[in-house]
Write an enzyme that holds these catalytic residues in place. Structure first.
Site, PDB file in Angstrom:
ATOM      1  N   ASP A  73      -8.690  -4.382  -6.139  1.00 29.34           N
ATOM      2  CA  ASP A  73      -8.227  -3.654  -4.949  1.00 29.34           C
ATOM      3  C   ASP A  73      -9.020  -2.357  -4.787  1.00 29.34           C
ATOM      4  OD1 ASP A  73      -6.695  -2.154  -3.030  1.00 29.34           O
ATOM      5  OD2 ASP A  73      -5.003  -3.480  -3.483  1.00 29.34           O
ATOM      6  N   SER A  77       0.844  -1.196   0.000  1.00 29.70           N
ATOM      7  CA  SER A  77       0.000   0.000   0.000  1.00 29.70           C
ATOM      8  C   SER A  77       0.883   1.251   0.000  1.00 29.70           C
ATOM      9  CB  SER A  77      -0.962  -0.062   1.179  1.00 29.70           C
ATOM     10  OG  SER A  77      -2.021   0.853   1.018  1.00 29.70           O
ATOM     11  N   HIS A  82      -7.498  -5.897  -0.704  1.00 30.81           N
ATOM     12  CA  HIS A  82      -6.359  -4.993  -0.713  1.00 30.81           C
ATOM     13  C   HIS A  82      -5.078  -5.799  -0.663  1.00 30.81           C
ATOM     14  CE1 HIS A  82      -4.276  -1.276  -0.319  1.00 30.81           C
ATOM     15  NE2 HIS A  82      -4.012  -1.370   0.980  1.00 30.81           N
TER      16      HIS A  82
END
Length: 528
Positions: free
Chosen positions: A467, A240, A497
């Protein structure tokens, strides 16, 4: 209510995100330094810091700022998690000046004879405590421990690393209960005043640290960490926001890049507005996929509607009703529209938590908002005892040190129709979040970070087609921005995610093949 194992999983999934409610998205750097100055400053880091010896001891229980909980459990085979602190300059432009401590965690490699080095993890946020998160996910990365010490850290401003402090627990409860999507002049005034009050509290409590918590300084810290840990190259796994940090590192120190993986990739070419809009589209896509799954399961799904649109209309209708009248939540706390939206977003980070979303919406339709409120708490960093970690404060501080964008009320309102078009459910929520850095006491560094890394070793970049928080297109943009022969793009056709933690065997084989054996997957590899 007690937190179920599934809800705990949702909370951990929410830790590794770019999104936190009422904040923006991150764009690297800090105001006082160019990338060129960063390299120069790194070269003058005092020998006393580059040669420091770390003292590793068994890890204590995470602090409240790190999220609280019990001391980390041993890994399979009995390996224990060890913790330490590393000194870094507060200001790399003044490397002989004040220092701060960064908290570190490690589990030593299984095969010392074949050990490659330390594999450093950043789990995103920005604001996630790596010291708390790596042990929580440790078994999922244990295959990589065959040849690496697994290492993570609390970046500056996070957890035990000079953690940013803003408002207290009672103030945060009130903040998260307030209306995050104002509809009239009175609500707009309350919203803007709350933003100013929060920024002032952060400056009062952490003003000394705020100018220095940007992504460029975190990248410098990682290079110092590489040297202190004794590695010639940085071996890295970024997730991320951690992908942006990894890209900034590669730009600053291309010759020091070792085997690196970027998973759930932030698009480095997007500014704060574009990134927030992309998240609105990403969360809407995830909600669409959830609704389609619900319809396909027929009577097994608790939510009304014979089409995906009808299921989503039910969700929107619930949120509309909550804006007018909150419902019972947990104890004396009510479930508001903003908290319900937060809870819905939290459950979309992983397909494994879709059942919690279904149950939470169904119960809220019946007047019980406890589950959606608990999901919101997981994303906001609130534990069951009413205390908050510092992830939201760190998230805002790092984002606002990074991004130059400062949105006025009028400019924000101009953008709302575009956000609503992108997502009927999340558009207002993320559109108003553009004002998170308005009135912030520190100027931001840039609109988008430079991640070009000519001469770096190959960096494996993995995008997930489903995602919600870091949309799939970001992986291609990152691979291209890193440069030819550096960024190697790979696709995972899945939901949630990130890719590696999905458990997909194809993804894990490719990642393990590169990190452990140096085998770079072919560009364009697709796992489903």
């Amino acid at each position: 209510m007690r937190t179920s194992p599934a809800l705990r999983a949702a909370a951990l999934a929410a830790t590794v995100t770019v999104l936190l409610p009422l904040t923006g998205c991150s764009h690297g750097g800090d105001e006082e330094s160019s990338p060129q100055a960063a390299v120069a400053a790194a070269a003058t880091t005092p020998a006393g810091l580059t040669s420091q010896q770390l003292k590793w001891t068994p890890c204590p229980a995470p602090s409240q700022a790190q999220g609280g909980g019990a001391s980390p459990s041993p890994l399979p085979g009995g390996a224990v998690w060890e913790c330490s602190f590393m000194n870094v300059p507060l200001d790399y432009a003044d490397p002989e000046g004040d220092t701060i401590e960064l908290a570190l965690v490690r589990a030593k490699a299984k095969d010392e004879k074949r050990r490659i080095g330390s594999l450093i993890f950043n789990f995103g946020g920005p604001g996630a405590s790596g010291v708390a998160t790596l042990p929580a996910f440790g078994t999922e990365y244990d295959k990589l421990r065959t040849r690496y010490d697994l290492v993570s850290f609390d970046p500056r401003g996070v957890g035990r690393s000079a953690g940013v402090e803003c408002e207290d627990d009672a103030q945060l409860d009130a903040r998260y209960e307030s209306d995050g999507t104002p509809d009239d002049a009175a609500e707009e005034k309350a919203f803007t005043e709350d933003t100013k009050t929060y920024a002032a509290a952060c400056e009062k409590n952490s003003g000394k640290e705020l100018p220095f918590v940007g992504t460029t300084n975190a990248a410098r810290d990682m290079d110092l960490m590489r040297q202190v840990l004794g590695d010639d190259k940085l071996y890295y796994f970024g997730i991320s926001y951690g992908t942006e940090l990894g890209g900034v590192y590669a730009h600053l120190f291309p010759r020091s890049v070792g085997r690196s993986v970027l998973d759930a990739v932030v698009d480095p070419t997007e500014d704060a507005e574009q990134s927030s809009l992309g998240q609105a589209e990403g969360f809407q896509l995830a909600l669409d996929n959830f609704a389609k799954d619900c319809v396909e399961r027929g009577d097994a799904c608790k939510l009304p509607g014979s089409t995906a649109d009808e299921v989503e209309q039910g969700v929107s209708g619930l949120l509309d009703r909550l804006e007018k009248k909150p419902i019972a939540g947990i104890g004396s706390r009510k479930l508001t529209q903003t908290q319900a939206t937060t809870g819905i977003a939290a459950a979309l980070y992983s397909k494994e938590t879709w059942p919690l979303l279904e149950q939470g919406v169904d119960e809220a339709d019946g007047g019980n908002g406890a589950l959606l409120l608990a999901l919101a708490d997981s994303l906001n960093g609130r534990s069951e005892d009413g205390h908050y970690d510092n992830s939201a404060a760190a998230n805002t501080a790092i984002n606002c040190a990074d991004s130059k964008e400062r949105f006025t009320l009028d400019r924000t309102k101009e953008k709302l129709p575009t956000f609503r078009e992108a997502s009927p459910v999340f558009g207002d929520y993320l559109g108003w979040g553009l004002m998170a850095c308005t009135g912030w006491p520190v100027r931001g560094a840039w609109n988008t970070p430079d991640v070009s890394a000519e001469g770096a070793a190959p960096v494996l970049v993995i995008g997930n087609t489903g995602d919600p928080a870091t949309p799939y297109a970001g992986a291609k943009a990152m691979a291209q921005a890193l440069g030819e022969k550096v960024g190697v793009e790979m696709t995972y056709k899945g939901e949630g995610h990130g890719a590696y933690n999905s458990g997909n065997a194809c993804v894990q084989k490719a990642v393990g093949g590169y990190l452990l054996d140096g085998k770079v997957p072919a560009a364009g590899t697709v796992c489903g």
